[in-house]
Scaffold this motif. Structure first.
Motif, PDB file in Angstrom:
ATOM      1  N   THR A   1       0.818  -1.204   0.000  1.00 42.17           N
ATOM      2  CA  THR A   1       0.000   0.000   0.000  1.00 42.17           C
ATOM      3  C   THR A   1       0.855   1.257   0.000  1.00 42.17           C
ATOM      4  O   THR A   1       1.883   1.329   0.666  1.00 42.17           O
ATOM      5  N   ASN A   2       0.417   2.228  -0.780  1.00 40.53           N
ATOM      6  CA  ASN A   2       0.898   3.596  -0.701  1.00 40.53           C
ATOM      7  C   ASN A   2      -0.202   4.424  -0.066  1.00 40.53           C
ATOM      8  O   ASN A   2      -1.371   4.009  -0.034  1.00 40.53           O
ATOM      9  N   TYR A   3       0.138   5.616   0.393  1.00 38.63           N
ATOM     10  CA  TYR A   3      -0.841   6.457   1.060  1.00 38.63           C
ATOM     11  C   TYR A   3      -0.819   7.872   0.492  1.00 38.63           C
ATOM     12  O   TYR A   3       0.227   8.392   0.115  1.00 38.63           O
ATOM     13  N   ARG A   4      -2.019   8.472   0.466  1.00 35.95           N
ATOM     14  CA  ARG A   4      -2.158   9.899   0.213  1.00 35.95           C
ATOM     15  C   ARG A   4      -3.082  10.459   1.277  1.00 35.95           C
ATOM     16  O   ARG A   4      -4.127   9.849   1.594  1.00 35.95           O
ATOM     17  N   VAL A   5      -2.714  11.592   1.836  1.00 39.58           N
ATOM     18  CA  VAL A   5      -3.529  12.258   2.854  1.00 39.58           C
ATOM     19  C   VAL A   5      -3.906  13.627   2.317  1.00 39.58           C
ATOM     20  O   VAL A   5      -3.035  14.421   1.947  1.00 39.58           O
ATOM     21  N   LEU A   6      -5.217  13.915   2.259  1.00 35.48           N
ATOM     22  CA  LEU A   6      -5.702  15.147   1.645  1.00 35.48           C
ATOM     23  C   LEU A   6      -6.576  15.919   2.622  1.00 35.48           C
ATOM     24  O   LEU A   6      -7.475  15.343   3.258  1.00 35.48           O
ATOM     25  N   LEU A   7      -6.315  17.216   2.725  1.00 43.41           N
ATOM     26  CA  LEU A   7      -7.115  18.094   3.587  1.00 43.41           C
ATOM     27  C   LEU A   7      -7.321  19.421   2.876  1.00 43.41           C
ATOM     28  O   LEU A   7      -6.411  19.934   2.218  1.00 43.41           O
ATOM     29  N   TYR A   8      -8.528  19.974   3.002  1.00 43.69           N
ATOM     30  CA  TYR A   8      -8.821  21.298   2.487  1.00 43.69           C
ATOM     31  C   TYR A   8      -8.799  22.311   3.628  1.00 43.69           C
ATOM     32  O   TYR A   8      -9.320  22.052   4.712  1.00 43.69           O
ATOM     33  N   THR A   9      -8.185  23.465   3.360  1.00 48.93           N
ATOM     34  CA  THR A   9      -8.132  24.549   4.336  1.00 48.93           C
ATOM     35  C   THR A   9      -9.243  25.560   4.037  1.00 48.93           C
ATOM     36  O   THR A   9      -9.852  25.532   2.963  1.00 48.93           O
ATOM     37  N   ARG A  10      -9.507  26.446   4.991  1.00 51.44           N
ATOM     38  CA  ARG A  10     -10.513  27.482   4.769  1.00 51.44           C
ATOM     39  C   ARG A  10     -10.112  28.758   5.496  1.00 51.44           C
ATOM     40  O   ARG A  10      -9.474  28.698   6.558  1.00 51.44           O
ATOM     41  N   ASN A  11     -10.493  29.902   4.926  1.00 54.94           N
ATOM     42  CA  ASN A  11     -10.248  31.181   5.584  1.00 54.94           C
ATOM     43  C   ASN A  11     -10.671  31.076   7.043  1.00 54.94           C
ATOM     44  O   ASN A  11     -11.796  30.664   7.344  1.00 54.94           O
ATOM     45  N   PRO A  12      -9.798  31.408   7.991  1.00 55.59           N
ATOM     46  CA  PRO A  12     -10.099  31.155   9.402  1.00 55.59           C
ATOM     47  C   PRO A  12     -11.335  31.868   9.918  1.00 55.59           C
ATOM     48  O   PRO A  12     -12.100  31.287  10.707  1.00 55.59           O
ATOM     49  N   ALA A  13     -11.578  33.106   9.488  1.00 61.90           N
ATOM     50  CA  ALA A  13     -12.769  33.814   9.945  1.00 61.90           C
ATOM     51  C   ALA A  13     -14.030  33.168   9.376  1.00 61.90           C
ATOM     52  O   ALA A  13     -15.036  32.996  10.084  1.00 61.90           O
ATOM     53  N   ALA A  14     -14.001  32.778   8.101  1.00 65.47           N
ATOM     54  CA  ALA A  14     -15.142  32.098   7.490  1.00 65.47           C
ATOM     55  C   ALA A  14     -15.369  30.738   8.144  1.00 65.47           C
ATOM     56  O   ALA A  14     -16.509  30.306   8.339  1.00 65.47           O
ATOM     57  N   PHE A  15     -14.274  30.057   8.472  1.00 68.08           N
ATOM     58  CA  PHE A  15     -14.393  28.758   9.145  1.00 68.08           C
ATOM     59  C   PHE A  15     -15.092  28.910  10.486  1.00 68.08           C
ATOM     60  O   PHE A  15     -16.012  28.147  10.814  1.00 68.08           O
ATOM     61  N   VAL A  16     -14.672  29.877  11.288  1.00 65.33           N
ATOM     62  CA  VAL A  16     -15.272  30.065  12.608  1.00 65.33           C
ATOM     63  C   VAL A  16     -16.746  30.415  12.478  1.00 65.33           C
ATOM     64  O   VAL A  16     -17.590  29.866  13.183  1.00 65.33           O
ATOM     65  N   SER A  17     -17.087  31.313  11.557  1.00 64.74           N
ATOM     66  CA  SER A  17     -18.477  31.705  11.368  1.00 64.74           C
ATOM     67  C   SER A  17     -19.331  30.510  10.953  1.00 64.74           C
ATOM     68  O   SER A  17     -20.426  30.291  11.476  1.00 64.74           O
ATOM     69  N   SER A  18     -18.840  29.712  10.013  1.00 62.44           N
ATOM     70  CA  SER A  18     -19.580  28.542   9.550  1.00 62.44           C
ATOM     71  C   SER A  18     -19.714  27.499  10.650  1.00 62.44           C
ATOM     72  O   SER A  18     -20.767  26.879  10.816  1.00 62.44           O
ATOM     73  N   ALA A  19     -18.636  27.296  11.419  1.00 59.65           N
ATOM     74  CA  ALA A  19     -18.685  26.331  12.515  1.00 59.65           C
ATOM     75  C   ALA A  19     -19.665  26.779  13.595  1.00 59.65           C
ATOM     76  O   ALA A  19     -20.371  25.951  14.191  1.00 59.65           O
ATOM     77  N   MET A  20     -19.715  28.070  13.868  1.00 62.41           N
ATOM     78  CA  MET A  20     -20.675  28.591  14.843  1.00 62.41           C
ATOM     79  C   MET A  20     -22.103  28.302  14.394  1.00 62.41           C
ATOM     80  O   MET A  20     -22.950  27.865  15.186  1.00 62.41           O
ATOM     81  N   GLN A  21     -22.375  28.568  13.130  1.00 59.33           N
ATOM     82  CA  GLN A  21     -23.712  28.293  12.598  1.00 59.33           C
ATOM     83  C   GLN A  21     -24.085  26.828  12.751  1.00 59.33           C
ATOM     84  O   GLN A  21     -25.184  26.483  13.164  1.00 59.33           O
ATOM     85  N   GLU A  22     -23.130  25.945  12.437  1.00 61.76           N
ATOM     86  CA  GLU A  22     -23.392  24.514  12.538  1.00 61.76           C
ATOM     87  C   GLU A  22     -23.601  24.089  13.988  1.00 61.76           C
ATOM     88  O   GLU A  22     -24.451  23.244  14.284  1.00 61.76           O
ATOM     89  N   ASN A  23     -22.841  24.657  14.922  1.00 65.59           N
ATOM     90  CA  ASN A  23     -23.007  24.323  16.330  1.00 65.59           C
ATOM     91  C   ASN A  23     -24.385  24.698  16.829  1.00 65.59           C
ATOM     92  O   ASN A  23     -25.018  23.954  17.589  1.00 65.59           O
ATOM     93  N   VAL A  24     -24.868  25.867  16.428  1.00 64.15           N
ATOM     94  CA  VAL A  24     -26.197  26.302  16.851  1.00 64.15           C
ATOM     95  C   VAL A  24     -27.268  25.440  16.188  1.00 64.15           C
ATOM     96  O   VAL A  24     -28.223  24.991  16.833  1.00 64.15           O
ATOM     97  N   LYS A  25     -27.098  25.177  14.894  1.00 64.64           N
ATOM     98  CA  LYS A  25     -28.097  24.420  14.139  1.00 64.64           C
ATOM     99  C   LYS A  25     -28.184  22.970  14.587  1.00 64.64           C
ATOM    100  O   LYS A  25     -29.282  22.431  14.789  1.00 64.64           O
ATOM    101  N   GLY A  26     -27.015  22.319  14.767  1.00 70.19           N
ATOM    102  CA  GLY A  26     -27.040  20.879  14.971  1.00 70.19           C
ATOM    103  C   GLY A  26     -26.554  20.369  16.301  1.00 70.19           C
ATOM    104  O   GLY A  26     -26.814  19.212  16.647  1.00 70.19           O
ATOM    105  N   ASN A  27     -25.846  21.212  17.070  1.00 67.16           N
ATOM    106  CA  ASN A  27     -25.230  20.717  18.301  1.00 67.16           C
ATOM    107  C   ASN A  27     -25.794  21.338  19.568  1.00 67.16           C
ATOM    108  O   ASN A  27     -25.264  21.114  20.662  1.00 67.16           O
ATOM    109  N   GLY A  28     -26.843  22.123  19.443  1.00 66.32           N
ATOM    110  CA  GLY A  28     -27.455  22.688  20.634  1.00 66.32           C
ATOM    111  C   GLY A  28     -26.524  23.588  21.415  1.00 66.32           C
ATOM    112  O   GLY A  28     -26.444  23.514  22.639  1.00 66.32           O
ATOM    113  N   MET A  29     -25.823  24.472  20.731  1.00 67.35           N
ATOM    114  CA  MET A  29     -24.821  25.312  21.376  1.00 67.35           C
ATOM    115  C   MET A  29     -25.118  26.776  21.102  1.00 67.35           C
ATOM    116  O   MET A  29     -25.539  27.139  20.001  1.00 67.35           O
ATOM    117  N   ARG A  30     -24.922  27.623  22.099  1.00 68.37           N
ATOM    118  CA  ARG A  30     -25.157  29.052  21.944  1.00 68.37           C
ATOM    119  C   ARG A  30     -24.002  29.718  21.186  1.00 68.37           C
ATOM    120  O   ARG A  30     -22.866  29.260  21.241  1.00 68.37           O
TER     121      ARG A  30
END
Length: 372
Positions: free
Chosen positions: A135-164
């Motif tokens: 076996t050979n391996y490849r590891v792939l990850l996408y990055t995101r603008n940190p401010a956009a990431f935080v805003s999107s993660a906040m929305q998801e936490n409120v929507k799906g994780n019951g978080m303020r």
């Protein structure tokens, strides 16, 4: 036969990041399994579209605390049994699949700590050796603008994780420090730096075929004829702030922990469907001050991305920030149509929120919509 560099199967590990369209990528891969097989790539059919639970169960030392296992009531013995059965099926896939590439996609793999990543490599190597496959391996990850990431993660936490919102904001800003460097170093140490590739989410979304087209081409798979499946679309900032206002502060213990808060009212599935469909502003859950604070936290990480992968994000600039257009015409039109569909408690709570909410809008940088 050991799992070493050379001819054989390539195992691609797509490890996220969260909020970079992973759900849409996974749904697309699952939907197009047969066509992908014809093109030499196996997306294992014995696993759900998202392989995160498999990754945690098979490779993490903290699997008993994983949210999906707690929700399903799985104890350590049940987790180990499930992981062993799925690893066995993965081993059979390595020997039976005639193509060259097997793809596993799990955004929660990015949360594995360095010893767990090392264990991932060790167990995959042992599995391949047990079935006599190199076996050979490849590891792939996408990055995101940190401010956009935080805003999107906040929305998801409120929507799906019951978080303020306040708790979620502090959690993600605090955890942003050194994130990309930690992930890279853990996976590069286990799989080799040449195997690890980071790509820019925003750039990928602008490529032909968008994010999914970029993902497939990166792995050498022709994207033509692949039917896209877009999932987990974000909700508006207006609705996110309303939902956050419903959570009882004393019910969630705070301190930036991911845990369900109780709501003042019980929203029905019909309430959620109507609210989630409301058009509105997106990406404006961070004030300019919080965006700059986030950037100060991630400055070293941004230098790392630029030096290692030529990925560059611009620091927030007050001259490029404009007030978010919350409660604009489209939202108000949708709201007028949605109100009769809401239950009486939801309608009364929403009207109360609209009458008492702060009138000063948050600010955000103008950006084009991208998949959540």
């Amino acid at each position: 036969m050991s799992a070493t560099q050379g001819p054989g199967k390539t195992i691609v590990l797509h490890i996220g990041l969260h909020k970079t369209g992973t759900s849409s990528i996974q749904a697309t891969l699952k939907h197009n399994q047969a066509l992908l097989r014809e093109r030499g790539m196996l997306y294992p059919g014995f696993l759900p579209a998202n392989h995160s639970q498999f990754f945690i169960n098979a490779f993490s030392s903290r699997a008993e605390h994983y949210h999906a296992n707690r929700r399903q009531g799985l104890d350590a013995a049940a987790i180990a049994e499930r992981a062993a059965e799925q690893m066995d099926r993965l081993g059979r896939a390595l020997t039976q699949f005639r193509g060259s590439t097997i793809l596993l996609s799990a955004e929660d793999a990015s949360t594995l700590q360095a010893p767990e990543v090392a264990q991932t490599r060790s167990r995959l190597d042992a599995l391949a050796e047990s079935v006599g496959v190199q076996t050979n391996y490849r590891v792939l990850l996408y990055t995101r603008n940190p401010a956009a990431f935080v805003s999107s993660a906040m929305q998801e936490n409120v929507k799906g994780n019951g978080m303020r919102l306040d708790d979620s904001r502090e959690l993600h800003i605090r955890n942003a420090s050194g994130r990309y460097r930690r992930i890279h170093d853990a996976w590069a140490a286990a799989f080799g730096s040449d195997a690890v590739s980071f790509r820019c989410f925003e750039t990928a979304c602008g490529e032909p075929g968008g994010l999914i087209g970029d993902f497939l081409r990166t792995l050498g798979i022709p994207p033509e004829g692949i039917e896209h499946r877009l999932t987990n679309e974000g909700i508006s900032d207006e609705v996110t702030e309303f939902l956050s206002s419903l959570y009882l502060p004393e019910s969630g213990a705070g301190h930036g922990r991911l845990q369900d808060c109780k709501m003042r009212i019980e929203l029905t599935p019909e309430d959620r469907e109507a609210l989630f469909a409301l058009r509105g502003s997106k990406g404006g859950l961070l004030s300019l001050a919080d965006q700059i604070r986030t950037w100060d936290v991630v400055a070293d990480d941004m230098h790392f991305l630029q030096a290692q992968f030529a990925i560059t994000y611009d620091r927030p600039d007050a001259g490029r920030i404009t007030p978010g257009e919350k409660f604009a015409t489209g939202f108000l039109q949708d709201l007028a149509q949605a109100l009769p569909r809401l239950s009486v408690p939801a309608r009364e709570a929403l009207l109360h929120y609209l009458l008492t909410r702060p009138v000063e809008p948050l600010q955000h940088e103008n950006t084009e919509d991208t998949p959540e």
